[in-house]
Design a protein around this motif. Structure first.
Motif, PDB file in Angstrom:
ATOM      1  N   ARG A  39       0.770  -1.141  -0.003  1.00  0.00           N
ATOM      2  CA  ARG A  39       0.060   0.226  -0.433  1.00  0.00           C
ATOM      3  C   ARG A  39       0.796   0.896  -0.162  1.00  0.00           C
ATOM      4  NH1 ARG A  39      -5.304  -0.990   3.928  1.00  0.00           N
ATOM      5  NH2 ARG A  39      -6.316  -2.254   2.112  1.00  0.00           N
ATOM      6  N   THR A  40       1.976   1.132   0.720  1.00  0.00           N
ATOM      7  CA  THR A  40       3.230   2.851   0.984  1.00  0.00           C
ATOM      8  C   THR A  40       3.623   2.148  -0.736  1.00  0.00           C
ATOM      9  OG1 THR A  40       4.237   0.953   2.524  1.00  0.00           O
ATOM     10  CG2 THR A  40       2.191   2.237   3.464  1.00  0.00           C
ATOM     11  N   VAL A  41       4.194   3.725  -0.911  1.00  0.00           N
ATOM     12  CA  VAL A  41       5.001   4.067  -1.817  1.00  0.00           C
ATOM     13  C   VAL A  41       6.288   4.244  -0.945  1.00  0.00           C
ATOM     14  CG1 VAL A  41       5.497   4.803  -4.017  1.00  0.00           C
ATOM     15  CG2 VAL A  41       3.277   4.404  -3.731  1.00  0.00           C
ATOM     16  N   GLN A  42       7.538   4.084  -1.923  1.00  0.00           N
ATOM     17  CA  GLN A  42       8.663   3.744  -0.882  1.00  0.00           C
ATOM     18  C   GLN A  42       9.839   4.409  -1.780  1.00  0.00           C
ATOM     19  OE1 GLN A  42       9.932   1.563   1.713  1.00  0.00           O
ATOM     20  NE2 GLN A  42      11.446   0.282   0.360  1.00  0.00           N
ATOM     21  N   ALA A  43      10.776   4.880  -2.381  1.00  0.00           N
ATOM     22  CA  ALA A  43      11.543   6.070  -2.921  1.00  0.00           C
ATOM     23  C   ALA A  43      12.658   3.936  -3.353  1.00  0.00           C
ATOM     24  CB  ALA A  43      12.739   6.243  -2.837  1.00  0.00           C
ATOM     25  N   SER A  44      12.521   4.011  -4.606  1.00  0.00           N
ATOM     26  CA  SER A  44      13.689   2.867  -4.555  1.00  0.00           C
ATOM     27  C   SER A  44      14.635   2.638  -5.369  1.00  0.00           C
ATOM     28  CB  SER A  44      12.596   1.558  -5.334  1.00  0.00           C
ATOM     29  OG  SER A  44      12.705   2.408  -6.695  1.00  0.00           O
ATOM     30  N   GLN A  45      15.109   4.222  -6.225  1.00  0.00           N
ATOM     31  CA  GLN A  45      16.259   4.832  -6.716  1.00  0.00           C
ATOM     32  C   GLN A  45      16.510   6.251  -7.184  1.00  0.00           C
ATOM     33  OE1 GLN A  45      18.081   1.854  -8.015  1.00  0.00           O
ATOM     34  NE2 GLN A  45      18.712   3.634  -9.309  1.00  0.00           N
ATOM     35  N   SER A  46      17.345   6.442  -6.557  1.00  0.00           N
ATOM     36  CA  SER A  46      17.431   8.535  -6.280  1.00  0.00           C
ATOM     37  C   SER A  46      18.553   8.468  -6.865  1.00  0.00           C
ATOM     38  CB  SER A  46      18.125   8.188  -4.591  1.00  0.00           C
ATOM     39  OG  SER A  46      17.879   8.050  -3.350  1.00  0.00           O
ATOM     40  N   ARG A  47      18.665   9.979  -7.059  1.00  0.00           N
ATOM     41  CA  ARG A  47      19.911  10.023  -7.979  1.00  0.00           C
ATOM     42  C   ARG A  47      20.084  11.703  -8.238  1.00  0.00           C
ATOM     43  NH1 ARG A  47      17.006  11.066 -13.165  1.00  0.00           N
ATOM     44  NH2 ARG A  47      17.587   8.929 -13.224  1.00  0.00           N
ATOM     45  N   LEU A  48      22.224  11.801  -7.823  1.00  0.00           N
ATOM     46  CA  LEU A  48      22.491  13.091  -7.772  1.00  0.00           C
ATOM     47  C   LEU A  48      23.370  13.358  -8.721  1.00  0.00           C
ATOM     48  CD1 LEU A  48      24.826  14.203  -6.228  1.00  0.00           C
ATOM     49  CD2 LEU A  48      26.513  12.359  -6.493  1.00  0.00           C
ATOM     50  N   THR A  49      22.748  14.543  -8.723  1.00  0.00           N
ATOM     51  CA  THR A  49      23.494  15.392 -10.469  1.00  0.00           C
ATOM     52  C   THR A  49      24.127  16.109  -9.819  1.00  0.00           C
ATOM     53  OG1 THR A  49      20.872  15.067 -11.187  1.00  0.00           O
ATOM     54  CG2 THR A  49      21.564  17.253 -11.596  1.00  0.00           C
ATOM     55  N   ILE A  50      25.345  16.417 -10.313  1.00  0.00           N
ATOM     56  CA  ILE A  50      26.568  17.495 -10.266  1.00  0.00           C
ATOM     57  C   ILE A  50      26.670  18.378 -11.849  1.00  0.00           C
ATOM     58  CG2 ILE A  50      27.956  16.942 -10.605  1.00  0.00           C
ATOM     59  CD1 ILE A  50      29.121  15.101  -9.157  1.00  0.00           C
ATOM     60  N   GLY A  51      26.755  19.136 -11.540  1.00  0.00           N
ATOM     61  CA  GLY A  51      26.681  20.380 -12.979  1.00  0.00           C
ATOM     62  C   GLY A  51      27.857  21.206 -12.742  1.00  0.00           C
ATOM     63  N   ILE A  52      28.401  21.499 -13.702  1.00  0.00           N
ATOM     64  CA  ILE A  52      29.659  22.405 -13.272  1.00  0.00           C
ATOM     65  C   ILE A  52      29.642  23.083 -14.815  1.00  0.00           C
ATOM     66  CG2 ILE A  52      32.242  22.211 -13.847  1.00  0.00           C
ATOM     67  CD1 ILE A  52      31.826  19.353 -12.590  1.00  0.00           C
ATOM     68  N   LYS A  53      30.107  24.690 -14.589  1.00  0.00           N
ATOM     69  CA  LYS A  53      30.287  25.619 -15.394  1.00  0.00           C
ATOM     70  C   LYS A  53      31.243  25.951 -15.845  1.00  0.00           C
ATOM     71  CE  LYS A  53      29.315  30.337 -16.340  1.00  0.00           C
ATOM     72  NZ  LYS A  53      29.401  31.890 -16.002  1.00  0.00           N
ATOM     73  N   ILE A  54      31.885  25.925 -17.049  1.00  0.00           N
ATOM     74  CA  ILE A  54      33.251  26.527 -17.348  1.00  0.00           C
ATOM     75  C   ILE A  54      33.312  27.587 -17.989  1.00  0.00           C
ATOM     76  CG2 ILE A  54      35.096  24.784 -18.398  1.00  0.00           C
ATOM     77  CD1 ILE A  54      33.215  22.335 -18.461  1.00  0.00           C
ATOM     78  N   THR A  55      34.358  28.555 -17.944  1.00  0.00           N
ATOM     79  CA  THR A  55      34.652  29.350 -18.683  1.00  0.00           C
ATOM     80  C   THR A  55      36.053  29.252 -19.281  1.00  0.00           C
ATOM     81  OG1 THR A  55      33.197  31.094 -17.431  1.00  0.00           O
ATOM     82  CG2 THR A  55      34.951  31.592 -18.641  1.00  0.00           C
ATOM     83  N   VAL A  56      36.221  29.301 -20.660  1.00  0.00           N
ATOM     84  CA  VAL A  56      37.548  29.317 -21.067  1.00  0.00           C
ATOM     85  C   VAL A  56      37.491  30.981 -21.270  1.00  0.00           C
ATOM     86  CG1 VAL A  56      39.028  28.730 -22.346  1.00  0.00           C
ATOM     87  CG2 VAL A  56      37.612  26.766 -21.707  1.00  0.00           C
ATOM     88  N   TYR A  57      39.287  31.633 -20.961  1.00  0.00           N
ATOM     89  CA  TYR A  57      39.056  33.232 -20.911  1.00  0.00           C
ATOM     90  C   TYR A  57      40.493  32.823 -22.507  1.00  0.00           C
ATOM     91  CZ  TYR A  57      40.525  37.922 -22.065  1.00  0.00           C
ATOM     92  OH  TYR A  57      40.358  39.125 -21.789  1.00  0.00           O
ATOM     93  N   ASP A  58      40.000  33.634 -23.594  1.00  0.00           N
ATOM     94  CA  ASP A  58      41.393  33.109 -24.502  1.00  0.00           C
ATOM     95  C   ASP A  58      41.779  34.301 -24.686  1.00  0.00           C
ATOM     96  OD1 ASP A  58      42.841  33.174 -26.907  1.00  0.00           O
ATOM     97  OD2 ASP A  58      41.609  31.989 -28.005  1.00  0.00           O
ATOM     98  N   ASN A  59      43.367  34.782 -24.207  1.00  0.00           N
ATOM     99  CA  ASN A  59      43.911  35.875 -24.485  1.00  0.00           C
ATOM    100  C   ASN A  59      44.921  36.014 -25.541  1.00  0.00           C
ATOM    101  OD1 ASN A  59      44.242  36.884 -21.232  1.00  0.00           O
ATOM    102  ND2 ASN A  59      45.534  35.234 -20.889  1.00  0.00           N
TER     103      ASN A  59
END
Length: 176
Positions: free
Chosen positions: A107-127
């Protein structure tokens, strides 16, 4: 030539052609770096996510520096002296439910899978051109809901560091 020698030569040629054709299917994309770019600097990756994994930022910085040195001909120098300056920040480090299942009694519903999300922002400065370009990388990791955040961080630290570094490198140099 005898028929036997002709057959062997034909078989050898066919095998060689198929082998060379097969190798082409697995050809890696070359790193695309303008010829005027000879040096890079990589600032320590900052962690600006709501939840902070204290080990991830230094691991990513070290691994990215190692990958740049080993897989390009670029020279690693201090900031201000480099043709390209890299800076990055972890913008997302969050957990969510990825799947649900029936709990006890059906009758009850529970989490069976979890998810980790990782986001990265990269900046490249071209001199060399006096311009910058931004890139983003996001990676998700699913894991059983019975594991704690700390267990996932400990058990999958090496995998996460490798995957994210590869994604950053590919995004910058191969535009994947």
């Amino acid at each position: 030539m005898t028929i036997k020698k002709t057959y062997k030569l034909l078989l050898f040629s066919l095998t060689l052609m198929v082998g060379l054709w097969g190798c082409k299917a697995y050809k890696f994309v070359d790193v695309s770096i303008p010829p005027e770019v000879k040096s890079i600097s990589i600032a320590p990756i900052e962690n600006r996510a709501g939840y902070v994994n204290t080990q991830l930022s230094p691991r990513l910085t070290d691994r990215l520096r190692q990958k740049m040195i080993s897989q390009t001909k670029l020279r690693l120098v201090t900031s201000g002296e480099a043709d390209w300056e890299f800076s990055a920040e972890i913008t997302d480090y969050s957990f969510s439910t990825a799947g649900v299942g029936a709990g006890t009694g059906g009758r009850t519903v529970q989490a069976s899978q979890s998810r980790l999300t990782i986001g990265i922002k990269i900046t490249v400065y071209d001199n060399t051109k006096q311009q910058s370009k931004d890139y983003t990388v996001t990676r998700t990791y699913d894991f059983p809901a019975t594991q704690t955040i700390q267990q996932v961080e400990q058990n999958r630290a090496e995998e996460m560091t490798k995957d994210l570094t590869d994604d950053m490198f590919n995004r910058i140099f191969s535009n994947w």
